[in-house]
Design a protein around this motif. Structure first.
Motif, PDB file in Angstrom:
ATOM      1  N   ASP A 315       0.826  -1.202   0.000  1.00 44.98           N
ATOM      2  CA  ASP A 315       0.000   0.000   0.000  1.00 44.98           C
ATOM      3  C   ASP A 315       0.868   1.263   0.000  1.00 44.98           C
ATOM      4  O   ASP A 315       0.577   2.250   0.682  1.00 44.98           O
ATOM      5  CB  ASP A 315      -0.950  -0.012   1.207  1.00 44.98           C
ATOM      6  N   ARG A 316       1.938   1.224  -0.809  1.00 43.15           N
ATOM      7  CA  ARG A 316       2.859   2.346  -0.922  1.00 43.15           C
ATOM      8  C   ARG A 316       3.263   2.505  -2.387  1.00 43.15           C
ATOM      9  O   ARG A 316       3.044   1.601  -3.203  1.00 43.15           O
ATOM     10  CB  ARG A 316       4.103   2.132  -0.049  1.00 43.15           C
ATOM     11  N   GLN A 317       3.884   3.640  -2.715  1.00 42.02           N
ATOM     12  CA  GLN A 317       4.297   3.893  -4.093  1.00 42.02           C
ATOM     13  C   GLN A 317       5.656   4.580  -4.135  1.00 42.02           C
ATOM     14  O   GLN A 317       5.909   5.519  -3.373  1.00 42.02           O
ATOM     15  CB  GLN A 317       3.263   4.763  -4.820  1.00 42.02           C
ATOM     16  N   HIS A 318       6.530   4.092  -5.028  1.00 43.08           N
ATOM     17  CA  HIS A 318       7.807   4.751  -5.291  1.00 43.08           C
ATOM     18  C   HIS A 318       7.919   5.009  -6.789  1.00 43.08           C
ATOM     19  O   HIS A 318       7.006   4.698  -7.556  1.00 43.08           O
ATOM     20  CB  HIS A 318       8.981   3.900  -4.792  1.00 43.08           C
ATOM     21  N   VAL A 319       9.044   5.566  -7.222  1.00 44.60           N
ATOM     22  CA  VAL A 319       9.236   5.926  -8.628  1.00 44.60           C
ATOM     23  C   VAL A 319      10.401   5.146  -9.211  1.00 44.60           C
ATOM     24  O   VAL A 319      11.506   5.154  -8.656  1.00 44.60           O
ATOM     25  CB  VAL A 319       9.470   7.443  -8.791  1.00 44.60           C
ATOM     26  N   GLU A 320      10.141   4.457 -10.323  1.00 39.25           N
ATOM     27  CA  GLU A 320      11.185   3.757 -11.072  1.00 39.25           C
ATOM     28  C   GLU A 320      11.392   4.451 -12.418  1.00 39.25           C
ATOM     29  O   GLU A 320      10.750   5.467 -12.711  1.00 39.25           O
ATOM     30  CB  GLU A 320      10.815   2.282 -11.244  1.00 39.25           C
ATOM     31  N   LEU A 321      12.303   3.902 -13.220  1.00 36.46           N
ATOM     32  CA  LEU A 321      12.688   4.537 -14.476  1.00 36.46           C
ATOM     33  C   LEU A 321      12.428   3.609 -15.649  1.00 36.46           C
ATOM     34  O   LEU A 321      12.643   2.392 -15.556  1.00 36.46           O
ATOM     35  CB  LEU A 321      14.177   4.907 -14.431  1.00 36.46           C
ATOM     36  N   ALA A 322      11.951   4.176 -16.745  1.00 38.48           N
ATOM     37  CA  ALA A 322      11.786   3.434 -17.993  1.00 38.48           C
ATOM     38  C   ALA A 322      12.210   4.332 -19.148  1.00 38.48           C
ATOM     39  O   ALA A 322      12.304   5.558 -19.000  1.00 38.48           O
ATOM     40  CB  ALA A 322      10.340   2.979 -18.165  1.00 38.48           C
ATOM     41  N   ASP A 348       7.927   9.576   7.835  1.00 38.04           N
ATOM     42  CA  ASP A 348       8.653  10.673   7.204  1.00 38.04           C
ATOM     43  C   ASP A 348       7.829  11.205   6.024  1.00 38.04           C
ATOM     44  O   ASP A 348       6.912  10.547   5.534  1.00 38.04           O
ATOM     45  CB  ASP A 348      10.016  10.174   6.735  1.00 38.04           C
ATOM     46  N   TYR A 349       8.194  12.391   5.512  1.00 35.77           N
ATOM     47  CA  TYR A 349       7.360  13.098   4.550  1.00 35.77           C
ATOM     48  C   TYR A 349       7.099  12.318   3.259  1.00 35.77           C
ATOM     49  O   TYR A 349       6.127  12.585   2.555  1.00 35.77           O
ATOM     50  CB  TYR A 349       7.957  14.465   4.227  1.00 35.77           C
ATOM     51  N   ASP A 350       7.956  11.355   2.880  1.00 33.10           N
ATOM     52  CA  ASP A 350       7.687  10.561   1.681  1.00 33.10           C
ATOM     53  C   ASP A 350       7.830   9.059   1.940  1.00 33.10           C
ATOM     54  O   ASP A 350       8.139   8.298   1.037  1.00 33.10           O
ATOM     55  CB  ASP A 350       8.589  11.000   0.522  1.00 33.10           C
ATOM     56  N   TRP A 351       7.577   8.650   3.176  1.00 31.41           N
ATOM     57  CA  TRP A 351       7.641   7.221   3.508  1.00 31.41           C
ATOM     58  C   TRP A 351       6.551   6.435   2.785  1.00 31.41           C
ATOM     59  O   TRP A 351       6.757   5.296   2.362  1.00 31.41           O
ATOM     60  CB  TRP A 351       7.501   7.017   5.013  1.00 31.41           C
ATOM     61  N   GLY A 352       5.389   7.028   2.608  1.00 29.14           N
ATOM     62  CA  GLY A 352       4.259   6.280   2.068  1.00 29.14           C
ATOM     63  C   GLY A 352       4.202   6.240   0.555  1.00 29.14           C
ATOM     64  O   GLY A 352       4.201   5.172  -0.052  1.00 29.14           O
TER      65      GLY A 352
END
Length: 496
Positions: A315-322, A348-352
């Motif tokens: 239930d979290r989101q990060h950023v990958e590269l393509a 923290d401010y971008d933990w989620g």
């Protein structure tokens, strides 16, 4: 049409692309001739090459492709929910530009300006209150900054909120509106453009100043309930939109599973009013790891994509590269390795969650603004505007698999045309590291070997021994072999 998506295995530490390649096949609608980008983005006669572009790599030894090192700004978070009309950023879908004419950073951010549950539940009581999706209404707000760090939310007097126009709201519209400033537009009344696609009716707005907007309603395009991305593609001379498609094949036990799973679709337009049929071009690796949003931008002869990867289990989101040669066929860069990672510190401010915006390219760095959330995707969460940065061309590069004084790595390119009389290189080097370039002809015969580069460089001219002139190769097709130790090479270019 079948689209093959190559993945650099994270399990293999994003090892050499050729050795670590996996394939995911997407079956999509047949592309029309109008949807095929011109050859300008896929040929090998351009002046700048990113080494993440696997089309130009012929071979590598003891080398692996890895994503770049993103540095989060020490001032984060830069902006937070602190106005009565900002009860719930949710996923902060932002668009930040640096306006050269006004010498000002400008940010349009799509949020919920009304959200009953968040407005009725003080933050101090949320730990004991159940979160649900409550009735809410979206809007677009506007902020400015002189330095890109300290932001102001001006009272614009444009949109009414609870009986007052003293706020920074510029549009009342559902969540997902995205904005661009279009310097190529001849009509000053259309200098700024905004779009929100949906299946029922697509909404487009034009504005002379990014504050006062005029609405145009168009036929439906696609679901659009996402962080939409639109830009003017100078190679196509068209506007290109990336938005959302739901498969509509129910997935039992998954939130929003009644809609199926998320895919990325693409449409294009010559005038921002007449859009082609949206067609699916990309999707995530599994039902539990879906692409929530894709921020696309052209750079160095390819299209790069900042992939908002939504992990449904965590239930979290990060950023990958393509990357893509044409905006249609997409390839992961080290799939599973975040380019912008969540904080390891809970709360923290971008933990989620992290939602990227289109990068801003400066001379000495690439600015990556993004929306960050302190908590999980579905639940109580505080959200913010944040910033990170990369070195120029630092999205991904090749480095050694095994180090040590006797270990080097080599990467050899396929033939590329030397379009000018100078070769330049961008690389990071450790204290004892070096990079050396060997020029080969089309038959792999050695023509010259450069002096060693022994420091971190950006677009530094490669030096050659006395008696050799790179100028005489101008117009010829050559191969380049990079030898490196304790170094990471990102790009090369031909530039006088």
């Amino acid at each position: 049409m079948q689209i093959m998506i190559a993945a650099c295995s994270a399990k293999a530490s994003c090892g050499v692309l050729i050795a670590a390649m996996a394939a995911i096949t997407l079956v999509v609608g047949r592309a029309t001739a109008q949807e095929r980008p011109r050859a300008g983005r896929t040929d090998t006669k351009r002046n700048r090459y990113l080494l993440l572009d696997s089309r130009i790599i012929e071979s590598s030894h003891n080398a692996k492709l890895t994503v770049g090192a993103v540095r989060k700004d020490k001032h984060n978070p830069l902006m937070k929910e602190d106005r009565p009309w900002e009860p719930y950023y949710s996923n902060l879908y932002g668009k930040v530009v640096y306006d050269e004419q006004d010498k000002l950073f400008k940010c349009w951010y799509s949020i919920f300006i009304e959200s009953r549950l968040e407005s009725d539940t003080p933050r101090a009581k949320r730990a004991w209150a159940k979160w649900t999706e409550s009735p809410r209404a979206g809007g677009v707000c506007y902020a400015t900054s002189k330095d890109g760090i300290h932001w102001e939310k001006p009272n614009l007097g444009v949109i009414d909120f609870q009986g007052s126009k003293q706020n920074n709201i510029v549009l009342r519209a559902p969540h997902g509106v995205t904005v661009i400033k279009d310097p190529h537009e001849a009509n000053p009344q259309k200098r700024y453009k905004a779009i929100l696609p949906s299946r029922a009716a697509t909404k487009v707005w034009f504005s002379p100043d990014g504050i006062h907007w005029k609405l145009h309603k168009l036929p439906g395009l696609d679901y659009g309930d996402t962080h939409n991305c639109v830009f003017r593609d100078s190679a196509l001379k068209k506007y290109v939109l990336f938005t959302r498609r739901w498969t509509r094949k129910p997935i039992p036990g998954k939130r929003y599973g009644r809609y199926g799973y998320r895919q990325v679709s693409r449409s294009e337009s010559p005038d921002f009013l007449n859009w082609s049929k949206a067609r699916v071009v990309f999707e995530g690796p599994s039902v539990d790891r879906q692409i929530h949003d894709l921020i696309v931008f052209p750079h160095a002869g390819v299209y790069l994509g900042l992939v908002g990867l939504f992990d449904l289990e965590a239930d979290r989101q990060h950023v990958e590269l393509a990357w893509s040669p044409d905006g249609i066929q997409w390839h992961w860069v080290c799939q599973g390795a975040p380019l912008i990672a969540n904080s390891p510190h809970v709360g923290d401010y971008d933990w989620g969650c992290i939602f990227a915006t289109t990068p801003i390219f400066q001379k000495d760095r690439v600015l990556l603004y993004y929306g960050g959330s302190a908590n999980r995707f579905f639940g109580w969460r505080d959200s913010f505007l944040c910033r990170a940065s990369l070195r120029p061309d630092g999205f991904a590069g090749y480095e050694q698999v095994e180090g040590g004084s006797n270990k080097t790595a080599t990467i050899t390119t396929k033939p590329v045309r030397a379009v000018t009389g100078s070769l330049r290189l961008s690389a990071d080097l450790a204290a004892a590291g070096y990079v050396r370039v060997t020029i080969l002809d089309k038959e792999n015969r050695e023509l010259a070997q450069s002096e060693r580069i022994a420091r971190t460089v950006t677009d530094a001219e490669v030096r050659w021994p006395k008696g050799f002139s790179f100028e005489k190769l101008k117009g010829d097709e050559i191969r380049l072999r990079f030898e490196l130790r304790d170094a990471k090479v990102y790009s090369f270019s031909f530039d006088d």
